[in-house]
Design a protein around this motif. Structure first.
Motif, PDB file in Angstrom:
ATOM      1  N   ARG A 137      40.765  22.295 -14.172  1.00  0.00           N
ATOM      2  CA  ARG A 137      39.699  21.999 -13.217  1.00  0.00           C
ATOM      3  C   ARG A 137      38.418  21.654 -13.962  1.00  0.00           C
ATOM      4  NH1 ARG A 137      37.893  27.944 -10.862  1.00  0.00           N
ATOM      5  NH2 ARG A 137      37.063  28.674 -12.859  1.00  0.00           N
ATOM      6  N   ILE A 138      37.514  20.991 -13.262  1.00  0.00           N
ATOM      7  CA  ILE A 138      36.267  20.492 -13.854  1.00  0.00           C
ATOM      8  C   ILE A 138      35.078  21.283 -13.314  1.00  0.00           C
ATOM      9  CG2 ILE A 138      34.650  18.536 -13.871  1.00  0.00           C
ATOM     10  CD1 ILE A 138      37.124  16.684 -13.916  1.00  0.00           C
ATOM     11  N   ALA A 139      34.294  21.834 -14.219  1.00  0.00           N
ATOM     12  CA  ALA A 139      33.023  22.465 -13.840  1.00  0.00           C
ATOM     13  C   ALA A 139      31.920  21.469 -14.172  1.00  0.00           C
ATOM     14  CB  ALA A 139      32.837  23.773 -14.594  1.00  0.00           C
ATOM     15  N   TYR A 140      31.242  20.983 -13.157  1.00  0.00           N
ATOM     16  CA  TYR A 140      30.249  19.908 -13.319  1.00  0.00           C
ATOM     17  C   TYR A 140      28.862  20.531 -13.435  1.00  0.00           C
ATOM     18  CZ  TYR A 140      27.680  15.577 -12.238  1.00  0.00           C
ATOM     19  OH  TYR A 140      26.839  14.489 -12.264  1.00  0.00           O
ATOM     20  N   GLU A 141      28.132  20.107 -14.452  1.00  0.00           N
ATOM     21  CA  GLU A 141      26.832  20.726 -14.744  1.00  0.00           C
ATOM     22  C   GLU A 141      25.737  19.680 -14.818  1.00  0.00           C
ATOM     23  OE1 GLU A 141      25.881  23.801 -18.114  1.00  0.00           O
ATOM     24  OE2 GLU A 141      25.719  21.811 -18.999  1.00  0.00           O
ATOM     25  N   ALA A 142      24.626  19.959 -14.187  1.00  0.00           N
ATOM     26  CA  ALA A 142      23.459  19.069 -14.281  1.00  0.00           C
ATOM     27  C   ALA A 142      22.704  19.366 -15.561  1.00  0.00           C
ATOM     28  CB  ALA A 142      22.540  19.284 -13.080  1.00  0.00           C
ATOM     29  N   LEU A 143      22.747  18.444 -16.522  1.00  0.00           N
ATOM     30  CA  LEU A 143      21.860  18.564 -17.679  1.00  0.00           C
ATOM     31  C   LEU A 143      20.427  18.334 -17.208  1.00  0.00           C
ATOM     32  CD1 LEU A 143      23.606  16.453 -20.487  1.00  0.00           C
ATOM     33  CD2 LEU A 143      23.622  18.931 -20.207  1.00  0.00           C
ATOM     34  N   ALA A 144      19.508  19.105 -17.756  1.00  0.00           N
ATOM     35  CA  ALA A 144      18.102  18.976 -17.331  1.00  0.00           C
ATOM     36  C   ALA A 144      17.553  17.579 -17.633  1.00  0.00           C
ATOM     37  CB  ALA A 144      17.250  20.052 -17.993  1.00  0.00           C
ATOM     38  N   GLY A 168      34.207  21.923  -9.302  1.00  0.00           N
ATOM     39  CA  GLY A 168      33.215  22.920  -8.909  1.00  0.00           C
ATOM     40  C   GLY A 168      31.987  22.811  -9.794  1.00  0.00           C
ATOM     41  N   LEU A 169      31.128  23.807  -9.686  1.00  0.00           N
ATOM     42  CA  LEU A 169      29.867  23.772 -10.417  1.00  0.00           C
ATOM     43  C   LEU A 169      29.914  24.644 -11.665  1.00  0.00           C
ATOM     44  CD1 LEU A 169      26.831  24.222  -7.983  1.00  0.00           C
ATOM     45  CD2 LEU A 169      27.552  22.158  -9.221  1.00  0.00           C
ATOM     46  N   CYS A 170      29.218  24.191 -12.682  1.00  0.00           N
ATOM     47  CA  CYS A 170      28.833  25.084 -13.769  1.00  0.00           C
ATOM     48  C   CYS A 170      27.324  25.258 -13.656  1.00  0.00           C
ATOM     49  CB  CYS A 170      29.194  24.503 -15.138  1.00  0.00           C
ATOM     50  SG  CYS A 170      28.594  25.534 -16.504  1.00  0.00           S
ATOM     51  N   LEU A 171      26.879  26.491 -13.529  1.00  0.00           N
ATOM     52  CA  LEU A 171      25.447  26.781 -13.518  1.00  0.00           C
ATOM     53  C   LEU A 171      25.034  27.251 -14.912  1.00  0.00           C
ATOM     54  CD1 LEU A 171      25.103  28.692 -10.129  1.00  0.00           C
ATOM     55  CD2 LEU A 171      24.403  26.335 -10.632  1.00  0.00           C
ATOM     56  N   LEU A 197      29.553  29.932 -15.424  1.00  0.00           N
ATOM     57  CA  LEU A 197      28.159  30.327 -15.566  1.00  0.00           C
ATOM     58  C   LEU A 197      27.819  30.412 -17.045  1.00  0.00           C
ATOM     59  CD1 LEU A 197      25.475  31.607 -14.536  1.00  0.00           C
ATOM     60  CD2 LEU A 197      26.617  33.830 -14.727  1.00  0.00           C
ATOM     61  N   GLN A 198      26.791  29.689 -17.445  1.00  0.00           N
ATOM     62  CA  GLN A 198      26.320  29.764 -18.833  1.00  0.00           C
ATOM     63  C   GLN A 198      24.924  30.358 -18.841  1.00  0.00           C
ATOM     64  OE1 GLN A 198      26.986  25.577 -19.849  1.00  0.00           O
ATOM     65  NE2 GLN A 198      28.647  26.226 -21.223  1.00  0.00           N
ATOM     66  N   LEU A 199      24.729  31.344 -19.708  1.00  0.00           N
ATOM     67  CA  LEU A 199      23.460  32.068 -19.743  1.00  0.00           C
ATOM     68  C   LEU A 199      22.714  31.787 -21.033  1.00  0.00           C
ATOM     69  CD1 LEU A 199      24.840  35.439 -18.359  1.00  0.00           C
ATOM     70  CD2 LEU A 199      23.299  33.866 -17.154  1.00  0.00           C
ATOM     71  N   ALA A 200      21.447  31.491 -20.902  1.00  0.00           N
ATOM     72  CA  ALA A 200      20.565  31.322 -22.057  1.00  0.00           C
ATOM     73  C   ALA A 200      19.145  31.601 -21.590  1.00  0.00           C
ATOM     74  CB  ALA A 200      20.655  29.907 -22.628  1.00  0.00           C
ATOM     75  N   VAL A 234      23.249  34.393  -8.789  1.00  0.00           N
ATOM     76  CA  VAL A 234      24.575  33.817  -9.040  1.00  0.00           C
ATOM     77  C   VAL A 234      25.672  34.757  -8.534  1.00  0.00           C
ATOM     78  CG1 VAL A 234      26.185  33.011 -10.812  1.00  0.00           C
ATOM     79  CG2 VAL A 234      23.737  32.537 -11.049  1.00  0.00           C
ATOM     80  N   LEU A 235      25.499  36.046  -8.824  1.00  0.00           N
ATOM     81  CA  LEU A 235      26.516  37.007  -8.393  1.00  0.00           C
ATOM     82  C   LEU A 235      26.487  37.177  -6.875  1.00  0.00           C
ATOM     83  CD1 LEU A 235      26.258  39.730 -11.189  1.00  0.00           C
ATOM     84  CD2 LEU A 235      27.863  37.815 -11.014  1.00  0.00           C
ATOM     85  N   ALA A 236      25.292  37.142  -6.303  1.00  0.00           N
ATOM     86  CA  ALA A 236      25.192  37.274  -4.845  1.00  0.00           C
ATOM     87  C   ALA A 236      25.893  36.121  -4.144  1.00  0.00           C
ATOM     88  CB  ALA A 236      23.721  37.332  -4.435  1.00  0.00           C
ATOM     89  N   ALA A 237      25.913  34.969  -4.811  1.00  0.00           N
ATOM     90  CA  ALA A 237      26.577  33.802  -4.218  1.00  0.00           C
ATOM     91  C   ALA A 237      28.092  33.896  -4.349  1.00  0.00           C
ATOM     92  CB  ALA A 237      26.068  32.521  -4.875  1.00  0.00           C
ATOM     93  N   GLY A 238      28.577  34.892  -5.072  1.00  0.00           N
ATOM     94  CA  GLY A 238      30.021  35.090  -5.133  1.00  0.00           C
ATOM     95  C   GLY A 238      30.677  34.669  -6.432  1.00  0.00           C
ATOM     96  N   TYR A 239      29.917  34.445  -7.473  1.00  0.00           N
ATOM     97  CA  TYR A 239      30.520  34.076  -8.762  1.00  0.00           C
ATOM     98  C   TYR A 239      31.285  35.268  -9.324  1.00  0.00           C
ATOM     99  CZ  TYR A 239      31.000  32.813 -13.677  1.00  0.00           C
ATOM    100  OH  TYR A 239      31.498  32.544 -14.935  1.00  0.00           O
TER     101      TYR A 239
END
Lengths: 619, 619
Positions: A137-144, A168-171, A197-200, A234-239
């Motif tokens: 599957r593909i996680a699609y992410e918006a580069l800034a 789906g989305l990658c946040l 989910l990527q955290l930085a 993110v977690l509240a949204a169900g990740y």
């Protein structure tokens, strides 16, 4: 991987770590990560076929949670889009061998990127269909800095339009927060569309967002972003996927990956605690809350036969009394008010070189045992403590710069019982009451690590980062402080390495003592022969030109060699001694009307004066 | 100072140099500067009263051409403006003692800066009146990030309105060019209103202009700005003051100031030559024009007893023949086509540690004597050459990384006559024809210095700077090339220092040999047992996924372990050997259809492979 099973998993992108893929895997596994994101260039440079890598990861207990990144998929040019799909299929083949089910596709930055949302959605759906055929599957992410898709809500709009189960989305917290995106909006996204989910974290820097992202990201808790708030949404949204770190940072890129991986894991533990998303870990449980720290019990300096008498003499001139001698070691206890300094002549090898440096900080904790347990839970290296028969049990951990941190409650049956009284009775001294703060220069690679260490391990709050154009290069500084400012610690780092030109004091350290009357103290110190640092007359002339200070105060400052600073709260008067031994000096400071800084504005003048003395000494 | 007298004078702002003011003055004087700009923080931190500084400068032959900077003079708040005037008067007092007649006033960045041009002009005129009373004058400069005045033409508008004899302009190339200002407009400014000129180059970086200015300025000829064009317009407008450098740079701030000052002086010499504004200097005259360089005569490697046989063996496997032995030194000459390598076992101390590194580059010059004279005129350190009786007189200078640069014309009566034939006759070899390029990792502090050195001293053209995310940190690279690409040199630097984690090859160097058929060469090399670097299969899989290469070529590349790159001109095939000794490897390269790069895109894969071998070796 079931959604439930993945909850609480911790992952790290290989791009966070220095070295080859072999180095990175070893570091991630040793630090206790559950999984990794495989950064494509790391795989390409690796000697293992994808299947071999998968086996290697399995051996190390690491899952491969993401393959990343796939760039510039969509195209307004049909021929190019067809070639991009071919490239994607090759990568899906690689993923099948790796045994990973998710690929990160970034929004395109290319000139031929598709602007029309429906056409873009259609192309992504086509790719997602090919992915689904192979079970990925593909996680699609918006580069800034994406050409047409640069915000998370635009990426969600495209994913929604595509309506494909394999899309789906990658946040990514950096891409969202650097653009001022509102994580509250995640609530509209169904949890099962949050694929990754990527955290930085990152410092606030006014620069091109691509450069900011590629060079200056930090682990959560090291920068200025609200990661707990972000993750909460993110977690509240169900990740339900892993918490995965993706940090591009020039320092981490060249630092020991084993150490960086521990720093990274500490950042996730801190984030989880900040969020109260606590996952009981077998045998440990969540870290205990940080006990209050109410001050410095003592600071310990390592000295040798050459520097010991010099530092002792300076302490005597500063009004300290040598009150105790350790029962089993060559360690002296010096006291004045609540300020206590230990001179330890047992740790420096070789002796006689004039080494003097901060070896340990002992902090007053309301619960030393809990402080130590917390430190261990936050991966602080626990130090063995060689004890004599009558010696107090002090728990010690190592800070990133190697300084030992002790937790204690000072009382007659505690650590002071290790010292036999010398019989000397503390006199009036020079009015120094306690340790105001300690300043420690950090090794280059561990400045950001140290900030998080003190935040997580000790529960101290980080203040903002400042930079000073010092005589031998830019110095970056940050203070960490406890509630009520009972404990203040200032850390510093030289931003660039030093070549052969290094005439100043290398990696200086200082202990600053508080007083309620620095002018009186300065006069007493001078009378006692303290080796005080001379402040240039030009400095006071400039102060007067800029600030029109009270003439009486200015005269006192000139007479006593005082530095001056002010902030929005109040004023600060401070003096410094010459450097004693290799790199330690003392300061005496008076805070007026709630001044909350460290006189950083005067650091360059102080460093130039210290360098001048070195010249004189060696000339 | 008369306008005529100042013509051609060279000055440098103390902020360009590391250290205390004492360090800076010594460096500026030693490099031959005529004057300095005193950066206020340097004076404030100095132990000398202004008069003492003036005397010190006079002793060193330095004039004080500018006092700088005075910030935030104008104000919408009358009380604050009055205080600012008081501050200015104090600084005018300092200037009187310094004996300098010009102060730099920057456009205000403060919240209370005056927006109205007439009111601003009035305030500047008031300050200029006070300055005139003390015999000094104000050079007003538009900071690129000034609140209301951020362009040079706006600063000129204000100065024109003020119409005060003691108020003129300071032009700063960074502030003008960073904002895209047009220097052609200077023509409208009367020459006597151009009070001062500050010169700085800079790389093109997409970042906040203040950060760009404070940390990344470069000396003329090191960056991307057209400094000769800028200066041409300034001089055409009638400016007669000194050419003064004001460069804020994080590297220079922490590097040896004596060396930085020479680099700075070289930049002015280069700029003057580029402009054909040549001031004959007593005894030297203008530097002679750069003779054509037509290739590498030889490259010389320093080896020891351990690495010598290893490198010699590799050269033999690469198809080289050991054709000559030096008459008086343990130096071997190896040849293939026009590629010549010297192995010198006389320079490495201690021997037996496996050291192998590039000691010298000998360049074919159409006029070696003139090349050497030019190098000396551009302040290249001239090296003593210990010669035997029959040895050719090779002029040598030291490059910033310590590599010796020889200028020669290869012929029977030249340097080859120093070698006695071994009797071995070069065979067909492996089809290597000549040296394509040499790659040298620079010491951290001297990367920008090296770019200018090769540009000015050798007359090579610098190409743009690239950065690679290498396995052990970011690596910055730049090539310098001669006309027709007869000489190519690639220089590299690790952007950050390395801590204890440094498992790769430290500061690698390579010599790349050209071939017309790298596939045939690779097969020959493999058959001869050359220690070739293995290229991972993943690398070729990715190439195929991305580029859909011709299957035959791809098969050859897989078989032969070739790297691939392409640019807008053509394609590039290259291979590398393992590292020989401490840090040298060889490359074999084939340029197709005019490819003009260096395969930088493959550097990370190559470095990972080299590191892997090191692991194996030490395991």
């Amino acid at each position: 991987m079931s959604a439930e099973g993945a909850r609480g998993r911790r992952a790290i992108a290989t791009v966070c770590l220095s070295g080859t893929l072999e180095d990175k895997l070893a570091a991630a596994a040793a630090a206790g990560f559950d999984g990794i994101e495989v950064f494509e260039p790391d795989l390409i440079a690796a000697p293992w076929a994808p299947k071999e890598l998968a086996a290697r990861c399995a051996d190390l207990g690491l899952s491969i949670d993401l393959y990343q990144p796939f760039r510039d998929l969509d195209s307004t040019d049909p021929g190019r889009f067809a070639r991009n799909l071919r490239r994607a299929e090759r990568k899906f083949d690689v993923m099948a061998e790796l045994g990973t089910d998710t690929v990160l596709v970034c929004s395109s930055v290319a000139a031929d990127a598709v602007a029309d949302a429906d056409r873009l959605a259609e192309q992504l759906a086509t790719a997602a269909g090919l992915a689904a055929d192979r079970g990925v599957r593909i996680a699609y992410e918006a580069l800034a800095w994406g050409r047409h898709v640069s915000t998370w809500d635009r990426s969600w709009d495209v994913v929604r339009r595509a309506d494909s189960p394999a899309l789906g989305l990658c946040l990514d917290s950096f891409h969202v927060l650097s653009r001022g995106g509102d994580p509250a909006g995640f609530a509209e996204v169904p949890g099962d569309k949050l694929f990754f989910l990527q955290l930085a974290d990152a410092p606030r820097i006014d620069m091109d967002v691509l450069q900011w992202s590629r060079h200056h990201r930090l682990f959560p808790g090291q920068g200025a972003f609200d990661l707990p708030g972000f993750l909460d949404h993110v977690l509240a949204a169900g990740y339900t996927g892993p918490l995965s770190l993706e940090v591009f940072n020039d320092v981490f890129r060249q630092a020991d990956p084993a150490r960086t991986a521990v720093d990274a894991m500490r950042s996730l533990l801190w984030l989880e605690e900040a969020l109260a998303v606590r996952r009981p870990r077998p045998g440990t449980g969540a870290p205990p809350p940080a006990p209050s720290l109410t001050g410095y019990a003592f600071t310990e300096l390592a000295v040798d036969g050459l520097s010991g008498p010099q530092v002792g003499g300076a302490l005597a001139a500063l009004g300290f009394t040598h009150t105790g001698q350790h029962r089993s070691k060559p360690v002296q206890l010096w006291e004045q008010g609540r300020a206590r300094v230990l001179l330890n002549a047992s740790v420096v090898r070789p002796t006689g070189a004039g080494v003097a440096e901060v070896a340990a900080l002992a902090l007053e904790s309301e619960d030393p045992g809990r402080s130590a347990a917390r430190a261990e839970a936050f991966l602080a290296p626990v130090l063995p403590r060689t004890r004599g028969v009558a010696e107090a049990d002090l728990s010690a951990v190592a800070a990133p710069d190697g300084t030992q941190i002790f937790f204690t409650r000072t009382g007659p049956d505690g650590w002071p019982a290790d010292f036999l009284p010398t019989g000397a009775v503390p006199g009036a001294g020079a009015g120094l009451t306690r340790v105001d703060h300690v300043s420690l220069t950090q090794p280059f690679d561990s400045f950001d690590e140290a900030g998080l260490f003190y935040r997580a391990v000790l529960g101290l709050g980080p203040e903002s980062v400042t930079e000073v154009a010092a005589p031998f290069g830019i110095v970056r500084s940050r203070a960490v402080t406890g509630p009520g400012r009972a404990v203040r610690l200032a850390i510093h780092v030289s931003l660039l390495r030093r070549g052969e030109w290094a005439p100043g004091v290398p990696a200086p350290q200082s202990i600053a003592f508080a007083t309620d009357d620095v002018v009186a103290a300065a006069r007493a110190l001078r009378a006692a022969g303290t080796p005080l640092l001379a402040v240039p007359a030009n400095y006071h002339d400039d102060l007067d030109a800029r600030l029109e200070l009270d003439p009486g105060l200015l005269a006192d400052m000139r007479e006593c060699g005082l530095f001056y600073d002010e902030d929005e709260h109040g004023r600060y008067l401070h003096l410094a001694t010459e450097v004693l031994g290799s790199r330690v000096f003392f300061e005496v400071v008076q805070r007026l009307e709630g001044y909350d800084g460290y006189g950083t504005a005067n650091a360059a003048v102080r460093m130039a004066a210290h360098r001048r003395l070195r010249t004189r000494t060696t000339a």
